[in-house]
Design an enzyme around this catalytic site. Structure first.
Site: not given
Ligand code: KIV
Length: 277
Positions: A44, A82, A111, A180
């Protein structure tokens, strides 16, 4: 010593897990001081830090850049990074290599978005010793392409698919699962049916933990204001006010004032003036 994956897993059923995103050193330091359990270097960051429309353009280089900064800022929290779009889908070796890059940049775990279809990839990453957090329900990297922002698991079939995906991720060795925009009833069923913690975002209070984007928590991001994102302050309005006051002080001559200046010794100044004269 910062928190470990085992510390987070052991919180299930005992204490709610608090997670917030971070992308830079200063914010990571402040969030860590605020006592959250996990700092998530979310993709994000591509939207809230870099201004992309969605998370799809985010690259490994950008995620490494964010992760290194967050790693330098944390003291106590676990850092999860991520894996961006197309950094783990092409092959298992690509996934392992990129997961390893994020760990080398300072993450403690990675993640990945996806359920049963990426279970083998998750297993491969876990088997080499890198902890993985799953991410199902609304998956920004792919759901946006297919159907846009939409609440997940509103029907029996949708719910069953999600439950199967959660079990597949647990079976593959994931240490937790982000849910989510999942209906709260299904979040509860999933939370009760897996032994690993669920971390909800827009998925109700029954999850084992909660995650929000830090820009939403602080009221900094104006483009999208999701219903589930509780804004704890409206920092963007405060920033605009502060910058306007700064600009007005410059224009009016109120800034800088004496307290913001450095001075020479008077005798040194006299010697300088004489020499110039
Ligand atoms: O990228 C992000 O902020 C996320 C969250 C919304 C879980 O994956």
């Amino acid at each position: 010593m910062h928190k470990s994956v085992r510390d987070i897993v052991s919180m299930k059923g005992l204490k709610k897990i608090s997670v917030v995103t971070s992308y830079d050193f200063t914010t990571a330091q402040l969030c860590d001081r605020g006592g959250v359990d996990v700092l998530l270097v979310g993709d994000s960051g591509g939207m809230v830090m870099l201004g992309y429309e969605n998370t799809i353009p985010v690259t490994m280089e950008q995620m490494c850049f964010f992760t290194e900064a967050v790693g330098r800022g944390r003291q106590n929290a676990l850092v999860v990074a991520d894996m961006p779009f197309m950094s783990y889908q092409a092959s298992r070796s690509q996934a392992i290599e990129n997961a390893g890059r994020l760990i080398r940049c300072g993450a403690d775990a990675v993640k990945l978005e996806g359920g049963a279809e990426i279970a083998d990839t998750v297993r491969s990453i876990v088997e080499i010793g890198i902890p993985v957090m799953g991410h199902i329900g609304f998956q920004p990297q792919t759901t946006t392409l297919q159907e846009g922002y939409k609440v997940q698991a509103k029907t029996k079939d949708g719910a069953l698919a999600l439950i199967r995906n959660a079990r597949a991720l647990e079976e593959a060795g994931a240490f937790s699962i982000a849910l989510e925009m999942v209906t709260r009833e299904v979040s509860k069923i999933i939370t009760d049916s897996v032994r690993i913690p669920t971390i909800g975002i827009g998925s109700g209070p029954e999850c084992d933990g909660q995650v929000l984007v830090i820009h939403d928590v602080l009221g900094l991001y104006e483009k999208i204001k999701p219903k589930f994102a509780k804004r704890y302050m409206e920092l963007s309005a405060e920033i605009v006010k502060a910058v306007a006051a700064y600009r007005n002080d410059i224009v009016s001559g109120r800034f800088p004032s004496g307290e913001h200046c450095f001075s020479m010794e008077r005798s040194e100044l006299e010697r300088l003036k004489k020499e110039i004269a």
